[in-house]
Write a protein that holds these residues in place. Structure first.
Motif, PDB file in Angstrom:
ATOM      1  N   ALA A 147       0.820  -1.212   0.000  1.00 57.21           N
ATOM      2  CA  ALA A 147       0.000   0.000   0.000  1.00 57.21           C
ATOM      3  C   ALA A 147       0.854   1.262   0.000  1.00 57.21           C
ATOM      4  N   MET A 148       2.002   1.236   0.631  1.00 57.28           N
ATOM      5  CA  MET A 148       2.856   2.416   0.702  1.00 57.28           C
ATOM      6  C   MET A 148       3.772   2.551  -0.502  1.00 57.28           C
ATOM      7  N   GLY A 149       3.635   1.662  -1.493  1.00 63.19           N
ATOM      8  CA  GLY A 149       4.413   1.783  -2.717  1.00 63.19           C
ATOM      9  C   GLY A 149       5.885   1.506  -2.526  1.00 63.19           C
ATOM     10  N   LEU A 150       6.247   0.658  -1.581  1.00 64.04           N
ATOM     11  CA  LEU A 150       7.647   0.367  -1.323  1.00 64.04           C
ATOM     12  C   LEU A 150       8.171  -0.806  -2.133  1.00 64.04           C
ATOM     13  N   THR A 151       7.313  -1.441  -2.916  1.00 61.05           N
ATOM     14  CA  THR A 151       7.723  -2.648  -3.623  1.00 61.05           C
ATOM     15  C   THR A 151       8.603  -2.365  -4.832  1.00 61.05           C
ATOM     16  N   ASP A 152       8.801  -1.079  -5.192  1.00 62.06           N
ATOM     17  CA  ASP A 152       9.742  -0.781  -6.272  1.00 62.06           C
ATOM     18  C   ASP A 152      11.173  -1.077  -5.842  1.00 62.06           C
ATOM     19  N   SER A 153      11.402  -1.103  -4.536  1.00 58.45           N
ATOM     20  CA  SER A 153      12.717  -1.409  -3.994  1.00 58.45           C
ATOM     21  C   SER A 153      12.848  -2.918  -3.830  1.00 58.45           C
ATOM     22  N   ALA A 154      14.023  -3.441  -4.183  1.00 56.86           N
ATOM     23  CA  ALA A 154      14.245  -4.881  -4.107  1.00 56.86           C
ATOM     24  C   ALA A 154      14.127  -5.386  -2.671  1.00 56.86           C
ATOM     25  N   GLY A 155      14.686  -4.644  -1.732  1.00 56.14           N
ATOM     26  CA  GLY A 155      14.643  -5.088  -0.333  1.00 56.14           C
ATOM     27  C   GLY A 155      13.242  -5.187   0.212  1.00 56.14           C
ATOM     28  N   TRP A 156      12.460  -4.125   0.020  1.00 54.93           N
ATOM     29  CA  TRP A 156      11.076  -4.148   0.519  1.00 54.93           C
ATOM     30  C   TRP A 156      10.231  -5.172  -0.238  1.00 54.93           C
ATOM     31  N   SER A 157      10.522  -5.359  -1.522  1.00 55.47           N
ATOM     32  CA  SER A 157       9.781  -6.375  -2.292  1.00 55.47           C
ATOM     33  C   SER A 157      10.030  -7.759  -1.742  1.00 55.47           C
ATOM     34  N   VAL A 158      11.303  -8.041  -1.405  1.00 53.75           N
ATOM     35  CA  VAL A 158      11.619  -9.343  -0.831  1.00 53.75           C
ATOM     36  C   VAL A 158      10.873  -9.534   0.487  1.00 53.75           C
ATOM     37  N   ILE A 159      10.820  -8.461   1.296  1.00 49.17           N
ATOM     38  CA  ILE A 159      10.083  -8.554   2.566  1.00 49.17           C
ATOM     39  C   ILE A 159       8.608  -8.857   2.304  1.00 49.17           C
ATOM     40  N   ALA A 160       8.015  -8.135   1.326  1.00 46.76           N
ATOM     41  CA  ALA A 160       6.601  -8.367   1.015  1.00 46.76           C
ATOM     42  C   ALA A 160       6.368  -9.776   0.491  1.00 46.76           C
ATOM     43  N   ILE A 161       7.282 -10.256  -0.378  1.00 46.98           N
ATOM     44  CA  ILE A 161       7.130 -11.606  -0.952  1.00 46.98           C
ATOM     45  C   ILE A 161       7.244 -12.668   0.142  1.00 46.98           C
ATOM     46  N   VAL A 162       8.281 -12.538   0.979  1.00 47.27           N
ATOM     47  CA  VAL A 162       8.473 -13.521   2.048  1.00 47.27           C
ATOM     48  C   VAL A 162       7.292 -13.516   3.015  1.00 47.27           C
ATOM     49  N   ALA A 163       6.797 -12.301   3.356  1.00 47.23           N
ATOM     50  CA  ALA A 163       5.668 -12.206   4.275  1.00 47.23           C
ATOM     51  C   ALA A 163       4.419 -12.862   3.687  1.00 47.23           C
ATOM     52  N   ALA A 164       4.160 -12.577   2.386  1.00 51.16           N
ATOM     53  CA  ALA A 164       2.958 -13.135   1.758  1.00 51.16           C
ATOM     54  C   ALA A 164       3.053 -14.656   1.624  1.00 51.16           C
ATOM     55  N   LEU A 165       4.210 -15.156   1.142  1.00 52.05           N
ATOM     56  CA  LEU A 165       4.346 -16.604   0.964  1.00 52.05           C
ATOM     57  C   LEU A 165       4.354 -17.335   2.308  1.00 52.05           C
TER      58      LEU A 165
END
Length: 468
Positions: free
Chosen positions: A197-215
């Motif tokens: 929601a905060m648009g942080l997924t453009d960054s690789a680090g935050w994307s990895v956090i989002a992916i790991v959290a979701a999976l």
């Protein structure tokens, strides 16, 4: 489960619709991971609904309703492909509404015992959220949020996730193992939503956090659902085993009751006949009356022991003459012709059980060989003695001889229940005593009880006569 979820997600990322793996961005990878929650929730809902049908539990039912509600949120995406990711303000508030709805479900589950099916309940909540979201988007002036509002909404979503995790952890109607996985799963779900929601997924680090959290959320939710399904299957199996045990116990008790009733009826018939004979037969001699009185006393005592049956005594020394005399008197007064010569033998047996078996054999002869005299005699063979009960009736057909000792089996045309011979065979077998049908006897049927003799010191003739 972790390998399954990871492999499925990897296959989705590597097989784009017309695009290679290199065309994927970090934002798209995070969005795909968050959307992966939808099929995971639907699969979990199926597992949980099956678990509820097998073995209903309130906590499992409400968990199934929540997963069904989450799974239905993917319907608009299926119907209208191309729905935006969580950066869309409307989807952020939809996530907040979804979290609030799950919190409501958990609160209701903790306060009330509602027996409604979880599937329609979850679908109803889910459709209501979809309708509200679609109605908001259809109104003029679609909701647009500034950055501060998005940060506020993200904080609200994270707070709802934490509160929901605490509520799940305190949910007493779920097993502890399920709560230990569901509580962190809820927090990780809210973290994945906040990052998107905060648009942080453009960054690789935050994307990895989002992916790991979701999976990880998918893994925890699906593993918990499978575990609850396994527990339901196991509980159902245990319940079936317990019911089978209770049925066997009831069957054994019923069988014992039938056996006891069978022997009690025979004993009462002898007592009734002897009593009637004593009261109305004027031709009885004094000695006959004394014999009948002795028989009545012994049979009445045996009847009391049958009715108030306790633990059986150990094998004892039994005088066959003392066992047979009152028993034969009982059947004689009922009109049965029984021939027996005193044998002066002592054997190892239980007096009541041996009387019970002989009573059954004499009743069996009276029923299947009516009018035929019955002969009881002994045959010695070393340290054993065969006690034979033989009649001169029609006998037992050869094709039926292997089944006469089966419980509940009776000869065609017989009015019996097939209890007597089976009971006699089982009673003696518990003492290590055999009961067999003599195949060489003809005409009629002869049953052989093989007993062990007991040697006793001889008594002087005068003492023996006095004792007798």
């Amino acid at each position: 489960m972790g390998l399954l979820v990871t492999a499925t997600y990897a296959s989705i990322m590597l097989t784009g619709a017309g695009a290679g793996a290199g065309a994927r961005t970090w934002s798209q990878a995070a969005t795909a991971a968050s959307q992966f929650l939808i099929p995971a929730a639907l699969a979990s809902a199926v597992f949980l609904c099956v678990a509820c049908r097998i073995y209903h539990r309130t906590g499992v039912a409400w968990f199934a309703a929540a997963m069904t509600m989450v799974g239905t949120q993917g319907f608009p995406v299926i119907v209208t492909p191309g729905t935006k990711g969580m950066s869309d303000p409307m989807l952020l508030w939809s996530a907040i509404a979804l979290g609030a709805a799950m919190l409501l479900l958990v609160s209701i589950a903790d306060a009330h015992q509602v027996t409604i099916s979880p599937f329609p309940l979850g679908v109803g909540f889910g459709i209501a959220l979809i309708v509200l979201r679609e109605a908001e988007e259809a109104l003029p002036g679609t909701l647009q949020l500034a950055a501060p509002a998005i940060r506020f909404g993200s904080a609200v979503l994270l707070l709802i996730g934490i509160v929901l995790a605490v509520a799940v952890w305190r949910q007493s109607c779920l097993p502890t193992s399920a709560r230990r996985r569901l509580a962190p799963a809820v927090v990780l779900w809210s973290v994945a939503g906040v990052v998107g929601a905060m648009g942080l997924t453009d960054s690789a680090g935050w994307s990895v956090i989002a992916i790991v959290a979701a999976l990880t959320t998918c893994v925890l939710v699906m593993s918990t659902s499978l575990d609850l399904l396994w527990q339901a299957v196991r509980d159902d199996h245990d319940a079936v085993v317990e019911l089978q045990h209770q049925l066997r116990t009831l069957r054994d008790h019923a069988r014992e009751g039938v056996e006891q009733l069978h022997e009690v009826k025979g004993t009462i018939a002898g007592i009734a006949s002897a009593t009637d004979l004593i009261r109305h037969e004027d031709r009885l001699t004094r000695q006959h009356r004394e014999y009948l009185a002795e028989m009545l006393a012994q049979e009445t005592a045996r009847l009391q022991r049958l009715v108030h049956a306790g633990p059986r005594q150990s094998t004892q020394t039994v005088d066959l003459d003392q066992i047979l005399r009152p028993l034969l008197m009982t059947h004689t007064v009922q009109g049965q012709q029984v021939k027996w010569e005193p044998c002066d033998l002592r054997v190892a047996a239980d007096a009541d059980e041996l009387t019970e078996v002989l009573n059954i054999l004499l009743h069996n002869a009276a029923e299947h060989a009516p009018g035929s005299p019955v002969r009881i005699f002994t045959r010695r063979d070393g340290g054993t003695v065969d006690l034979v009960v033989a009649d001169a009736g029609p006998g037992i057909p050869e094709e039926l001889r292997t089944r006469i000792f089966d419980w509940g089996y009776s000869q065609p045309g017989s009015s019996g229940q097939g209890v007597g011979l089976a009971m006699a065979h089982e009673v003696l077998a518990r003492r290590g005593i055999s009961l067999e049908l003599d195949p060489e006897h003809a005409p009629g049927a002869a049953f052989v009880i093989r007993l062990s003799t007991v040697d006793q010191p001889g008594l002087p003739q005068e003492a023996a006569l006095l004792a007798h």
